[in-house]
Design an enzyme around this catalytic site. Structure first.
Site, PDB file in Angstrom:
ATOM      1  N   ASP A  13       0.853  -1.206   0.000  1.00 49.02           N
ATOM      2  CA  ASP A  13       0.000   0.000   0.000  1.00 49.02           C
ATOM      3  C   ASP A  13       0.886   1.253   0.000  1.00 49.02           C
ATOM      4  OD1 ASP A  13      -0.859   0.503   3.533  1.00 49.02           O
ATOM      5  OD2 ASP A  13       0.936  -0.395   2.632  1.00 49.02           O
ATOM      6  N   ASP A  18       6.715   1.269   1.951  1.00 48.79           N
ATOM      7  CA  ASP A  18       6.472   0.241   0.939  1.00 48.79           C
ATOM      8  C   ASP A  18       7.349   0.496  -0.287  1.00 48.79           C
ATOM      9  OD1 ASP A  18       3.816   1.048   2.368  1.00 48.79           O
ATOM     10  OD2 ASP A  18       3.472  -1.014   1.741  1.00 48.79           O
ATOM     11  N   ASN A  43      -2.533   2.743   3.376  1.00 42.46           N
ATOM     12  CA  ASN A  43      -2.002   4.073   3.728  1.00 42.46           C
ATOM     13  C   ASN A  43      -2.803   5.186   3.047  1.00 42.46           C
ATOM     14  OD1 ASN A  43       0.173   3.330   5.406  1.00 42.46           O
ATOM     15  ND2 ASN A  43       1.358   2.725   3.600  1.00 42.46           N
ATOM     16  N   THR A 129       2.866  -6.026   2.825  1.00 46.28           N
ATOM     17  CA  THR A 129       3.332  -4.925   3.677  1.00 46.28           C
ATOM     18  C   THR A 129       2.231  -3.891   3.887  1.00 46.28           C
ATOM     19  OG1 THR A 129       4.202  -3.697   1.768  1.00 46.28           O
ATOM     20  CG2 THR A 129       5.722  -5.210   2.899  1.00 46.28           C
ATOM     21  N   PHE A 170      -1.164  -0.624  12.410  1.00 45.51           N
ATOM     22  CA  PHE A 170      -2.014  -0.148  11.317  1.00 45.51           C
ATOM     23  C   PHE A 170      -2.465  -1.257  10.368  1.00 45.51           C
ATOM     24  CE2 PHE A 170      -3.716   2.993   8.474  1.00 45.51           C
ATOM     25  CZ  PHE A 170      -3.502   2.491   7.192  1.00 45.51           C
ATOM     26  N   ASN A 171      -1.564  -2.068   9.826  1.00 46.65           N
ATOM     27  CA  ASN A 171      -1.938  -3.052   8.799  1.00 46.65           C
ATOM     28  C   ASN A 171      -2.977  -4.045   9.313  1.00 46.65           C
ATOM     29  OD1 ASN A 171      -0.278  -1.957   6.849  1.00 46.65           O
ATOM     30  ND2 ASN A 171       1.449  -3.295   7.348  1.00 46.65           N
ATOM     31  N   HIS A 244       9.549   0.431   8.347  1.00 45.98           N
ATOM     32  CA  HIS A 244       8.882  -0.847   8.579  1.00 45.98           C
ATOM     33  C   HIS A 244       9.044  -1.843   7.422  1.00 45.98           C
ATOM     34  CE1 HIS A 244       6.626   1.143  11.853  1.00 45.98           C
ATOM     35  NE2 HIS A 244       6.328   2.103  11.004  1.00 45.98           N
ATOM     36  N   ASP A 245       8.532  -1.506   6.259  1.00 44.81           N
ATOM     37  CA  ASP A 245       8.301  -2.510   5.216  1.00 44.81           C
ATOM     38  C   ASP A 245       9.560  -3.107   4.599  1.00 44.81           C
ATOM     39  OD1 ASP A 245       5.317  -0.768   4.063  1.00 44.81           O
ATOM     40  OD2 ASP A 245       5.620  -2.207   5.685  1.00 44.81           O
TER      41      ASP A 245
END
Ligand code: RIB
Ligand code: CA
Length: 313
Positions: A13, A18, A43, A129, A170-171, A244-245
């Site tokens: 996303d 990402d 996102n 992700t 979030f995800n 993060h991703d």
């Protein structure tokens, strides 16, 4: 003998982090074969996540990689997006041209099914992700998919605190029902949650090392990260945001950067803890582990790898 390459579908996303994950995969052809990018609402809305994926591929000169549009909303919950982190476009921090490459015909869910079912068993890794809507839909639509896919390496969840609510990351928060389908599917899962991704802080020296590469891709990556930094570094009062991703891709490239252990993970779908990943870390309950939960990483090795691979693009 060189290890076989990981043949992956990156379901994402974009989203600045990402985007960096896509670039890290593209910069690592000896370890990663990026078969396709599937996009999901998260996102920012789907019309932007699919556009952003195409923009990043064109930035890297890889318009040959198919991009599919997937689910525009979660299975049950209304869509909640995160422009407050990623900006209105989802790729704030850089101004990339409208892509010439087109979306590939067909829904992302069908593409995931077709690619996995056409490949030899246990050879395709799914790398989500973003919210897990596309992955869950594919598992629900094709009963044989869970047995056929090699594994799932995902960014999502948390052993400890969330980042949308105290309970939820979030995800998982955006589509907890999809997360439950995935974590109950029986597919081998590697979960990289906030506990480990918050060790991947892109502080100023790390950001400047990327910018110093001086290439168009590295300059764009630095611009994306610089924007991405502003929200989280203020919120967490740390020097740099958690990247993060890209941790998902780095874990495939060099698993020795990371540490974790098998745990049972249950997903809460209702109430104030909606989107919580209950990770039975110690463990307290006698339930079979359904994921390898990663909790530690060597951030210096991670950023050295990321910078070296971005330099190749
Ligand atoms: O909680 C962080 C995750 O949510 C990252 O994947 C970020 O891109 C957003 O999708
Ligand atoms: Ca994401």
């Amino acid at each position: 003998m060189a290890q076989d390459r990981h043949r992956i579908i990156l379901d994402c996303d974009p989203g600045q982090d990402d985007a960096i994950a896509i670039l890290l995969a593209l910069g690592s052809p000896d370890e990663i074969e990026l078969l396709a990018i599937t996009t999901v609402a998260g996102n920012v809305p789907l019309r932007l996540t699919e556009l952003n994926a195409r923009k990043i591929l064109e930035l890297a000169g890889r318009a040959d990689i198919p991009v599919y549009k997937g689910c525009h909303r979660p299975l049950v919950e209304p869509l909640e997006t995160a422009e407050y982190v990623h900006g209105e476009t989802g790729l704030n921090g850089v101004d990339l041209p409208e892509p010439r490459m087109k979306l590939t015909e067909g829904h992302a869910v069908d593409a995931i099914i077709e690619i996995v079912m056409a490949a030899p068993a246990a050879t395709i890794t799914l790398c989500p992700t973003g919210p897990l809507t596309n992955i869950a839909m594919a598992l629900l639509k094709e009963p044989e998919l869970a047995a056929r896919v090699k594994d799932i390496v995902l960014m999502g969840g948390a052993i400890g605190l969330g980042n949308v609510t105290p309970a939820a990351e979030f995800n998982i928060y955006v589509d907890p029902h999809a997360a439950r389908v995935v974590f109950e599917s029986g597919v081998p899962i590697t979960m990289l949650g906030l506990d480990v991704t918050h060790q991947a802080l892109v502080n100023r020296p790390r950001l400047e090392a990327i910018r110093a590469l001086g290439t168009p891709v590295a300059s764009a990556a630095a611009g994306l990260v610089d924007f991405f930094n502003r929200f989280d570094s203020d919120r967490y009062e740390v020097d740099g945001a958690p990247l993060h991703d890209p941790c998902v891709i780095a874990q495939l490239i060099d698993p020795t950067i990371f540490k974790g252990k098998p745990c049972h993970v249950a997903i809460e779908t209702e109430g104030g803890s909606k989107g919580r990943t209950n990770v039975d870390w110690f463990p307290r309950e006698q339930r079979v582990a359904n994921a390898t939960v990663i909790n530690e990483m060597d951030a210096d090795r991670f950023f050295a790898l990321l910078t070296e691979r971005l330099a190749r693009l």
